[in-house]
Design a protein around this motif. Structure first.
Motif, PDB file in Angstrom:
ATOM      1  N   CYS A  30       0.836  -1.197   0.000  1.00  0.00           N
ATOM      2  CA  CYS A  30       0.000   0.000   0.000  1.00  0.00           C
ATOM      3  C   CYS A  30       0.876   1.254   0.000  1.00  0.00           C
ATOM      4  O   CYS A  30       2.015   1.237   0.449  1.00  0.00           O
ATOM      5  N   ALA A  31       0.296   2.326  -0.536  1.00  0.00           N
ATOM      6  CA  ALA A  31       0.964   3.624  -0.545  1.00  0.00           C
ATOM      7  C   ALA A  31       0.839   4.255   0.828  1.00  0.00           C
ATOM      8  O   ALA A  31      -0.155   4.069   1.532  1.00  0.00           O
ATOM      9  N   ILE A  32       1.855   5.019   1.182  1.00  0.00           N
ATOM     10  CA  ILE A  32       1.828   5.811   2.404  1.00  0.00           C
ATOM     11  C   ILE A  32       1.936   7.264   1.962  1.00  0.00           C
ATOM     12  O   ILE A  32       2.976   7.695   1.455  1.00  0.00           O
ATOM     13  N   GLY A  33       0.837   7.987   2.111  1.00  0.00           N
ATOM     14  CA  GLY A  33       0.813   9.357   1.624  1.00  0.00           C
ATOM     15  C   GLY A  33       0.893   9.383   0.108  1.00  0.00           C
ATOM     16  O   GLY A  33       0.366   8.515  -0.580  1.00  0.00           O
ATOM     17  N   HIS A  34       1.577  10.411  -0.414  1.00  0.00           N
ATOM     18  CA  HIS A  34       1.679  10.595  -1.855  1.00  0.00           C
ATOM     19  C   HIS A  34       3.076  10.335  -2.404  1.00  0.00           C
ATOM     20  O   HIS A  34       3.313  10.541  -3.594  1.00  0.00           O
ATOM     21  N   SER A  36       5.418   7.538  -1.004  1.00  0.00           N
ATOM     22  CA  SER A  36       6.099   6.311  -0.606  1.00  0.00           C
ATOM     23  C   SER A  36       5.094   5.156  -0.570  1.00  0.00           C
ATOM     24  O   SER A  36       3.886   5.361  -0.613  1.00  0.00           O
ATOM     25  N   TYR A  37       5.646   3.956  -0.517  1.00  0.00           N
ATOM     26  CA  TYR A  37       4.805   2.775  -0.382  1.00  0.00           C
ATOM     27  C   TYR A  37       5.584   1.713   0.365  1.00  0.00           C
ATOM     28  O   TYR A  37       6.809   1.780   0.471  1.00  0.00           O
ATOM     29  N   VAL A  38       4.857   0.753   0.902  1.00  0.00           N
ATOM     30  CA  VAL A  38       5.463  -0.390   1.573  1.00  0.00           C
ATOM     31  C   VAL A  38       4.933  -1.654   0.907  1.00  0.00           C
ATOM     32  O   VAL A  38       3.801  -1.696   0.440  1.00  0.00           O
ATOM     33  N   LEU A  66       8.744   5.331  -8.445  1.00  0.00           N
ATOM     34  CA  LEU A  66       8.149   5.456  -7.110  1.00  0.00           C
ATOM     35  C   LEU A  66       6.819   6.205  -7.145  1.00  0.00           C
ATOM     36  O   LEU A  66       5.799   5.704  -6.659  1.00  0.00           O
ATOM     37  N   LEU A  67       6.802   7.398  -7.698  1.00  0.00           N
ATOM     38  CA  LEU A  67       5.576   8.203  -7.667  1.00  0.00           C
ATOM     39  C   LEU A  67       4.469   7.590  -8.518  1.00  0.00           C
ATOM     40  O   LEU A  67       3.286   7.699  -8.179  1.00  0.00           O
ATOM     41  N   GLU A  68       4.828   6.923  -9.590  1.00  0.00           N
ATOM     42  CA  GLU A  68       3.837   6.267 -10.435  1.00  0.00           C
ATOM     43  C   GLU A  68       3.226   5.057  -9.720  1.00  0.00           C
ATOM     44  O   GLU A  68       2.031   4.804  -9.831  1.00  0.00           O
ATOM     45  N   VAL A  70       3.025   4.739  -6.433  1.00  0.00           N
ATOM     46  CA  VAL A  70       2.181   5.332  -5.392  1.00  0.00           C
ATOM     47  C   VAL A  70       0.853   5.792  -5.990  1.00  0.00           C
ATOM     48  O   VAL A  70      -0.219   5.517  -5.430  1.00  0.00           O
ATOM     49  N   ALA A  71       0.903   6.469  -7.125  1.00  0.00           N
ATOM     50  CA  ALA A  71      -0.331   6.954  -7.764  1.00  0.00           C
ATOM     51  C   ALA A  71      -1.242   5.782  -8.129  1.00  0.00           C
ATOM     52  O   ALA A  71      -2.461   5.857  -7.937  1.00  0.00           O
ATOM     53  N   TYR A  72      -0.663   4.697  -8.634  1.00  0.00           N
ATOM     54  CA  TYR A  72      -1.480   3.528  -8.974  1.00  0.00           C
ATOM     55  C   TYR A  72      -2.112   2.937  -7.725  1.00  0.00           C
ATOM     56  O   TYR A  72      -3.313   2.637  -7.712  1.00  0.00           O
ATOM     57  N   LEU A  73      -1.318   2.761  -6.675  1.00  0.00           N
ATOM     58  CA  LEU A  73      -1.860   2.204  -5.434  1.00  0.00           C
ATOM     59  C   LEU A  73      -2.984   3.077  -4.889  1.00  0.00           C
ATOM     60  O   LEU A  73      -4.016   2.573  -4.442  1.00  0.00           O
ATOM     61  N   ARG A  74      -2.812   4.383  -4.954  1.00  0.00           N
ATOM     62  CA  ARG A  74      -3.861   5.291  -4.495  1.00  0.00           C
ATOM     63  C   ARG A  74      -5.107   5.149  -5.376  1.00  0.00           C
ATOM     64  O   ARG A  74      -6.229   5.187  -4.884  1.00  0.00           O
ATOM     65  N   SER A  75      -4.905   4.969  -6.686  1.00  0.00           N
ATOM     66  CA  SER A  75      -6.042   4.880  -7.606  1.00  0.00           C
ATOM     67  C   SER A  75      -6.897   3.644  -7.354  1.00  0.00           C
ATOM     68  O   SER A  75      -8.079   3.635  -7.705  1.00  0.00           O
ATOM     69  N   ILE A  76      -6.292   2.608  -6.769  1.00  0.00           N
ATOM     70  CA  ILE A  76      -7.064   1.386  -6.480  1.00  0.00           C
ATOM     71  C   ILE A  76      -7.434   1.301  -4.997  1.00  0.00           C
ATOM     72  O   ILE A  76      -7.886   0.253  -4.532  1.00  0.00           O
TER      73      ILE A  76
END
Length: 96
Positions: A30-34, A36-38, A66-68, A70-76
């Motif tokens: 999952c993304a953490i904020g905008h 980073s992700y774990v 990284l940012l892409e 994160v953006a994908y994880l946020r989108s789902i």
């Protein structure tokens, strides 16, 4: 996870497959904020270490995406925002 040594770079179009592979390995990515992700908690990552190494070998270096990712994880809906009362990404109400 071992660092990928072949020099292969992951393609942005491979992000969904990468995320699916990490989930199938048993990690709760999952993304953490905008920014980073774990891949999951330490126990999940330890249990899936061999599979995560294979994923790393298959997809190659992804640090520059990284940012892409994160953006994908946020989108789902797989994200947590710092300071959120949610303790798990499934509590954020934005699951797709």
């Amino acid at each position: 996870m071992a660092k990928h040594e072949s020099g292969r770079l992951m393609l942005e179009s491979e992000i969904p497959a990468f995320v699916d592979a990490v989930i199938e390995a048993g990690c709760d990515i999952c993304a953490i904020g905008h920014d980073s992700y774990v891949l999951g908690d330490l126990e999940e990552m330890d249990a899936a270490a061999d599979e995560l190494d294979r994923i790393d070998d298959n997809f190659g270096d992804r640090d520059f995406l990284l940012l892409e990712i994160v953006a994908y994880l946020r989108s789902i809906g797989r994200y947590l925002d710092p300071g959120s009362p949610a303790k798990h990404w499934t509590e954020n109400g934005n699951i797709h």
